[in-house]
Design a protein around this motif. Structure first.
Motif, PDB file in Angstrom:
ATOM      1  N   GLU A  88       0.826  -1.203   0.000  1.00  0.00           N
ATOM      2  CA  GLU A  88       0.000   0.000   0.000  1.00  0.00           C
ATOM      3  C   GLU A  88       0.863   1.256   0.000  1.00  0.00           C
ATOM      4  OE1 GLU A  88      -3.862  -1.676   2.494  1.00  0.00           O
ATOM      5  OE2 GLU A  88      -2.268  -0.643   3.581  1.00  0.00           O
ATOM      6  N   MET A  89       1.959   1.212   0.749  1.00  0.00           N
ATOM      7  CA  MET A  89       2.853   2.377   0.786  1.00  0.00           C
ATOM      8  C   MET A  89       3.458   2.639  -0.586  1.00  0.00           C
ATOM      9  SD  MET A  89       4.943   2.338   4.340  1.00  0.00           S
ATOM     10  CE  MET A  89       5.153   0.587   4.553  1.00  0.00           C
ATOM     11  N   LEU A  90       3.866   1.566  -1.261  1.00  0.00           N
ATOM     12  CA  LEU A  90       4.499   1.734  -2.558  1.00  0.00           C
ATOM     13  C   LEU A  90       3.500   2.191  -3.613  1.00  0.00           C
ATOM     14  CD1 LEU A  90       6.940  -1.312  -2.531  1.00  0.00           C
ATOM     15  CD2 LEU A  90       7.407   1.080  -1.941  1.00  0.00           C
ATOM     16  N   GLN A  91       2.234   1.797  -3.473  1.00  0.00           N
ATOM     17  CA  GLN A  91       1.201   2.302  -4.385  1.00  0.00           C
ATOM     18  C   GLN A  91       0.950   3.782  -4.128  1.00  0.00           C
ATOM     19  OE1 GLN A  91      -2.245  -0.179  -3.910  1.00  0.00           O
ATOM     20  NE2 GLN A  91      -1.457  -1.753  -5.296  1.00  0.00           N
ATOM     21  N   LEU A  92       1.055   4.190  -2.881  1.00  0.00           N
ATOM     22  CA  LEU A  92       0.865   5.589  -2.510  1.00  0.00           C
ATOM     23  C   LEU A  92       1.967   6.463  -3.109  1.00  0.00           C
ATOM     24  CD1 LEU A  92      -0.598   7.750  -0.755  1.00  0.00           C
ATOM     25  CD2 LEU A  92       0.933   7.073   1.101  1.00  0.00           C
ATOM     26  N   GLY A 120      17.714  -0.135   5.342  1.00  0.00           N
ATOM     27  CA  GLY A 120      18.191  -1.502   5.475  1.00  0.00           C
ATOM     28  C   GLY A 120      17.217  -2.570   5.025  1.00  0.00           C
ATOM     29  N   MET A 121      16.079  -2.182   4.488  1.00  0.00           N
ATOM     30  CA  MET A 121      15.079  -3.130   4.018  1.00  0.00           C
ATOM     31  C   MET A 121      15.215  -3.259   2.500  1.00  0.00           C
ATOM     32  SD  MET A 121      10.987  -3.061   4.757  1.00  0.00           S
ATOM     33  CE  MET A 121      11.271  -2.634   6.470  1.00  0.00           C
ATOM     34  N   HIS A 122      16.053  -4.198   2.072  1.00  0.00           N
ATOM     35  CA  HIS A 122      16.384  -4.314   0.653  1.00  0.00           C
ATOM     36  C   HIS A 122      15.457  -5.241  -0.118  1.00  0.00           C
ATOM     37  CE1 HIS A 122      19.994  -1.981   1.325  1.00  0.00           C
ATOM     38  NE2 HIS A 122      20.162  -2.684   2.436  1.00  0.00           N
ATOM     39  N   CYS A 123      14.420  -5.748   0.514  1.00  0.00           N
ATOM     40  CA  CYS A 123      13.532  -6.714  -0.139  1.00  0.00           C
ATOM     41  C   CYS A 123      12.194  -6.099  -0.529  1.00  0.00           C
ATOM     42  CB  CYS A 123      13.313  -7.910   0.781  1.00  0.00           C
ATOM     43  SG  CYS A 123      12.510  -7.456   2.329  1.00  0.00           S
ATOM     44  N   VAL A 124      12.135  -4.797  -0.749  1.00  0.00           N
ATOM     45  CA  VAL A 124      10.852  -4.149  -1.021  1.00  0.00           C
ATOM     46  C   VAL A 124      10.211  -4.648  -2.308  1.00  0.00           C
ATOM     47  CG1 VAL A 124      11.276  -2.081   0.339  1.00  0.00           C
ATOM     48  CG2 VAL A 124      11.952  -2.132  -2.062  1.00  0.00           C
ATOM     49  N   GLY A 125      10.977  -5.241  -3.204  1.00  0.00           N
ATOM     50  CA  GLY A 125      10.422  -5.782  -4.440  1.00  0.00           C
ATOM     51  C   GLY A 125       9.940  -7.210  -4.294  1.00  0.00           C
ATOM     52  N   CYS A 126      10.195  -7.832  -3.172  1.00  0.00           N
ATOM     53  CA  CYS A 126       9.794  -9.219  -2.932  1.00  0.00           C
ATOM     54  C   CYS A 126       8.275  -9.294  -2.837  1.00  0.00           C
ATOM     55  CB  CYS A 126      10.433  -9.711  -1.635  1.00  0.00           C
ATOM     56  SG  CYS A 126       9.902 -11.348  -1.138  1.00  0.00           S
ATOM     57  N   PRO A 127       7.654 -10.231  -3.555  1.00  0.00           N
ATOM     58  CA  PRO A 127       6.182 -10.327  -3.515  1.00  0.00           C
ATOM     59  C   PRO A 127       5.613 -10.500  -2.107  1.00  0.00           C
ATOM     60  CG  PRO A 127       7.049 -11.694  -5.269  1.00  0.00           C
ATOM     61  CD  PRO A 127       8.234 -11.175  -4.479  1.00  0.00           C
ATOM     62  N   SER A 128       6.293 -11.221  -1.246  1.00  0.00           N
ATOM     63  CA  SER A 128       5.749 -11.430   0.100  1.00  0.00           C
ATOM     64  C   SER A 128       5.806 -10.159   0.942  1.00  0.00           C
ATOM     65  CB  SER A 128       6.469 -12.575   0.816  1.00  0.00           C
ATOM     66  OG  SER A 128       7.822 -12.254   1.017  1.00  0.00           O
ATOM     67  N   SER A 129       6.732  -9.260   0.645  1.00  0.00           N
ATOM     68  CA  SER A 129       6.824  -8.031   1.445  1.00  0.00           C
ATOM     69  C   SER A 129       5.613  -7.132   1.227  1.00  0.00           C
ATOM     70  CB  SER A 129       8.112  -7.267   1.126  1.00  0.00           C
ATOM     71  OG  SER A 129       8.033  -6.649  -0.145  1.00  0.00           O
ATOM     72  N   ALA A 130       4.974  -7.234   0.075  1.00  0.00           N
ATOM     73  CA  ALA A 130       3.825  -6.381  -0.221  1.00  0.00           C
ATOM     74  C   ALA A 130       2.683  -6.606   0.759  1.00  0.00           C
ATOM     75  CB  ALA A 130       3.344  -6.625  -1.653  1.00  0.00           C
ATOM     76  N   MET A 131       2.611  -7.797   1.346  1.00  0.00           N
ATOM     77  CA  MET A 131       1.517  -8.132   2.255  1.00  0.00           C
ATOM     78  C   MET A 131       1.919  -8.016   3.729  1.00  0.00           C
ATOM     79  SD  MET A 131      -0.825  -8.409   0.141  1.00  0.00           S
ATOM     80  CE  MET A 131      -2.135  -8.846   1.256  1.00  0.00           C
ATOM     81  N   GLU A 132       3.121  -7.519   3.986  1.00  0.00           N
ATOM     82  CA  GLU A 132       3.570  -7.298   5.358  1.00  0.00           C
ATOM     83  C   GLU A 132       3.300  -5.852   5.750  1.00  0.00           C
ATOM     84  OE1 GLU A 132       7.381 -10.042   6.408  1.00  0.00           O
ATOM     85  OE2 GLU A 132       7.781  -8.295   5.161  1.00  0.00           O
ATOM     86  N   SER A 133       2.951  -5.655   7.006  1.00  0.00           N
ATOM     87  CA  SER A 133       2.818  -4.285   7.500  1.00  0.00           C
ATOM     88  C   SER A 133       4.224  -3.726   7.711  1.00  0.00           C
ATOM     89  CB  SER A 133       2.046  -4.251   8.818  1.00  0.00           C
ATOM     90  OG  SER A 133       2.815  -4.842   9.856  1.00  0.00           O
ATOM     91  N   LEU A 134       4.319  -2.424   7.814  1.00  0.00           N
ATOM     92  CA  LEU A 134       5.607  -1.801   8.095  1.00  0.00           C
ATOM     93  C   LEU A 134       6.182  -2.351   9.394  1.00  0.00           C
ATOM     94  CD1 LEU A 134       7.815   0.276   7.496  1.00  0.00           C
ATOM     95  CD2 LEU A 134       6.433   1.962   8.719  1.00  0.00           C
ATOM     96  N   GLU A 135       5.327  -2.498  10.404  1.00  0.00           N
ATOM     97  CA  GLU A 135       5.775  -3.003  11.699  1.00  0.00           C
ATOM     98  C   GLU A 135       6.324  -4.428  11.582  1.00  0.00           C
ATOM     99  OE1 GLU A 135       4.222  -2.517  16.180  1.00  0.00           O
ATOM    100  OE2 GLU A 135       2.719  -3.252  14.782  1.00  0.00           O
TER     101      GLU A 135
END
Length: 68
Positions: free
Chosen positions: A13-17, A29-44
């Protein structure tokens, strides 16, 4: 009023924003932002997995959004 995110906002949602948030996440330090599973994780959740301070990352993201 500028958009804001919370610790419960999903990474996807953040990346769509605003794709500029990806640079903040990667610089923090979060280098996996393109990973499909990260899209469904909350920031926390993502910060917890990476041993990062969610409040610090959240502040950087919201500062970025407020100054756009």
């Amino acid at each position: 009023m500028a958009a804001q995110v919370t610790k419960q906002t999903l990474i996807g949602e953040m990346l769509q924003l605003d794709m500029g948030i990806a640079a903040i996440l990667m610089a923090s330090g979060m280098h996996c932002v393109g990973c499909p599973s990260s899209a469904m994780e909350s920031l926390e959740e993502a910060c917890m997995v990476h041993g990062m301070d969610a409040d610090d990352v959240l502040a950087k993201i919201n500062e970025y959004l407020a100054n756009k």
